[in-house]
Design an enzyme around this catalytic site. Structure first.
Site, PDB file in Angstrom:
ATOM      1  N   ASP A  66       3.418  -5.940   9.039  1.00  0.00           N
ATOM      2  CA  ASP A  66       4.386  -5.683   7.974  1.00  0.00           C
ATOM      3  C   ASP A  66       5.487  -4.733   8.431  1.00  0.00           C
ATOM      4  O   ASP A  66       5.410  -4.143   9.508  1.00  0.00           O
ATOM      5  CB  ASP A  66       3.664  -5.138   6.722  1.00  0.00           C
ATOM      6  CG  ASP A  66       2.687  -4.013   7.041  1.00  0.00           C
ATOM      7  OD1 ASP A  66       2.800  -3.418   8.128  1.00  0.00           O
ATOM      8  OD2 ASP A  66       1.824  -3.727   6.200  1.00  0.00           O
ATOM      9  N   ASP A 135      -5.934   1.547  -2.529  1.00  0.00           N
ATOM     10  CA  ASP A 135      -6.020   0.568  -3.621  1.00  0.00           C
ATOM     11  C   ASP A 135      -6.612  -0.769  -3.153  1.00  0.00           C
ATOM     12  O   ASP A 135      -6.593  -1.750  -3.893  1.00  0.00           O
ATOM     13  CB  ASP A 135      -4.631   0.335  -4.259  1.00  0.00           C
ATOM     14  CG  ASP A 135      -3.620  -0.287  -3.293  1.00  0.00           C
ATOM     15  OD1 ASP A 135      -3.965  -0.516  -2.111  1.00  0.00           O
ATOM     16  OD2 ASP A 135      -2.474  -0.559  -3.727  1.00  0.00           O
ATOM     17  N   HIS A 137      -5.557  -2.582  -0.519  1.00  0.00           N
ATOM     18  CA  HIS A 137      -4.635  -3.534   0.118  1.00  0.00           C
ATOM     19  C   HIS A 137      -4.924  -3.677   1.619  1.00  0.00           C
ATOM     20  O   HIS A 137      -5.483  -2.772   2.239  1.00  0.00           O
ATOM     21  CB  HIS A 137      -3.163  -3.158  -0.131  1.00  0.00           C
ATOM     22  CG  HIS A 137      -2.649  -1.961   0.600  1.00  0.00           C
ATOM     23  ND1 HIS A 137      -1.637  -1.167   0.094  1.00  0.00           N
ATOM     24  CD2 HIS A 137      -2.967  -1.407   1.790  1.00  0.00           C
ATOM     25  CE1 HIS A 137      -1.368  -0.202   0.946  1.00  0.00           C
ATOM     26  NE2 HIS A 137      -2.163  -0.315   1.987  1.00  0.00           N
ATOM     27  N   GLU A 142      -0.908  -6.066  -1.965  1.00  0.00           N
ATOM     28  CA  GLU A 142      -1.389  -5.175  -3.012  1.00  0.00           C
ATOM     29  C   GLU A 142      -2.328  -5.928  -3.961  1.00  0.00           C
ATOM     30  O   GLU A 142      -2.368  -7.167  -3.946  1.00  0.00           O
ATOM     31  CB  GLU A 142      -0.187  -4.621  -3.792  1.00  0.00           C
ATOM     32  CG  GLU A 142       0.817  -3.848  -2.946  1.00  0.00           C
ATOM     33  CD  GLU A 142       0.318  -2.467  -2.504  1.00  0.00           C
ATOM     34  OE1 GLU A 142      -0.905  -2.247  -2.389  1.00  0.00           O
ATOM     35  OE2 GLU A 142       1.182  -1.594  -2.258  1.00  0.00           O
TER      36      GLU A 142
HETATM   37  P1  PGA Z   1      -3.234   4.633   6.554  1.00  0.00           P
HETATM   38  O1  PGA Z   1      -2.787   3.360   5.754  1.00  0.00           O
HETATM   39  O2  PGA Z   1      -3.791   4.151   7.841  1.00  0.00           O
HETATM   40  O3  PGA Z   1      -2.005   5.448   6.767  1.00  0.00           O
HETATM   41  O4  PGA Z   1      -4.267   5.327   5.714  1.00  0.00           O
HETATM   42  C1  PGA Z   1      -3.598   2.225   5.778  1.00  0.00           C
HETATM   43  C2  PGA Z   1      -3.012   1.156   4.905  1.00  0.00           C
HETATM   44  O5  PGA Z   1      -2.303   1.477   3.932  1.00  0.00           O
HETATM   45  O6  PGA Z   1      -3.255  -0.027   5.190  1.00  0.00           O
END
Ligand code: PGA
Length: 253
Positions: A66, A135, A137, A142
């Protein structure tokens, strides 16, 4: 899903890195799906170490999950910048073989279609690295994301915006949209390696591993993947009902 619980994120990352290193040793043309965020940093540090010790990444290809929509590749919070800083500039991968979605794409649907086609032409992703949002995702898919979604423009939830504010000067500066591979795209990778560390991820990890398969926890779709590996530290595993069982079978492996 194969669950692996380690004492520290460094130990968990070393186990995940070993799978990638073995794959690249076996097939120098391995296609990697890559992720950003805090989670994969120790994994990338392991890959940098492996490269210094002689592992050759020169023919490896990569596709990132992404990118924030609206950020230029040289923006310090863009995922292009992150990948260059934390991995691409530190291993002997050929930049021509790397792809990160274009956060400035003008015709987004055409860009997304071409991104998918390029992945397919490369033979598909062999190993997809994933983190998980608090959450649930994966990528920027999401809650509510369809299991058959493909690369597309998505809107970030409030909880993701709050989680990611730590990388920006303030919440208002966090982009509200991103281009993300879809769940359907991720599920086509031959293997998925999901890493999660810290108490902040425990609830999402519980939903992913032991909850029902639901678009309200997009990571739970990985229960349907034939080759999904989950690497956790103790904190991220702390809410799992069958934690002791996963540890026992992990030790037996
Ligand atoms: P993070 O994010 O590694 O910064 O905790 C993970 C994600 O949102 O997929």
């Amino acid at each position: 899903m194969q669950i692996s619980i380690s004492n520290t994120m460094e130990e968990a990352s070393a186990l995940a890195a070993k799978l990638i290193e073995d794959a690249v040793r076996k097939n120098p043309f391995t296609v990697l799906g890559l992720a950003t965020g805090s989670t994969p940093l120790p994994l990338y540090a392991e890959l940098v170490k492996a490269c210094k010790e002689g592992l050759d990444f020169s023919r490896v290809r990569s596709f990132n999950l992404d990118e924030y929509y609206g950020l230029a590749p040289d923006h310090p919070q863009s995922y292009h910048y992150f990948m260059n800083e934390n991995l691409f500039s530190k291993i002997n991968i050929d930049l021509k073989n790397t792809r990160v979605p274009d956060g400035l794409a003008k015709d987004v649907p055409a860009f997304c279609k071409a991104y998918e086609e390029e992945m397919k032409a490369a033979g598909g992703v062999d190993i997809q690295v994933l983190g998980i949002g608090s959450d649930g995702h994966i990528g920027f898919n999401e809650p509510g994301s369809s299991p058959v979604s493909r690369t597309r423009l998505v809107s970030l939830t409030h909880s993701t915006i709050v989680d990611n504010t730590r990388f920006f000067a303030n919440e208002a500066e966090v982009p509200r949209q991103a281009i993300s591979m879809g769940i359907g795209t991720v599920m086509e990778a031959r293997s998925c390696l999901l890493l999660a560390f810290g108490k902040n991820k425990a609830k999402a990890v519980k939903g992913m591993v032991e909850g029902g398969i639901s678009q309200f926890c997009p990571a739970s779709f990985l229960q349907m993947h034939a080759s999904a590996y989950v690497f956790l530290d103790e904190d991220a595993a702390s809410e799992l009902q069958l934690k002791d069982y996963y540890k026992e079978i992990g030790a037996a492996r």
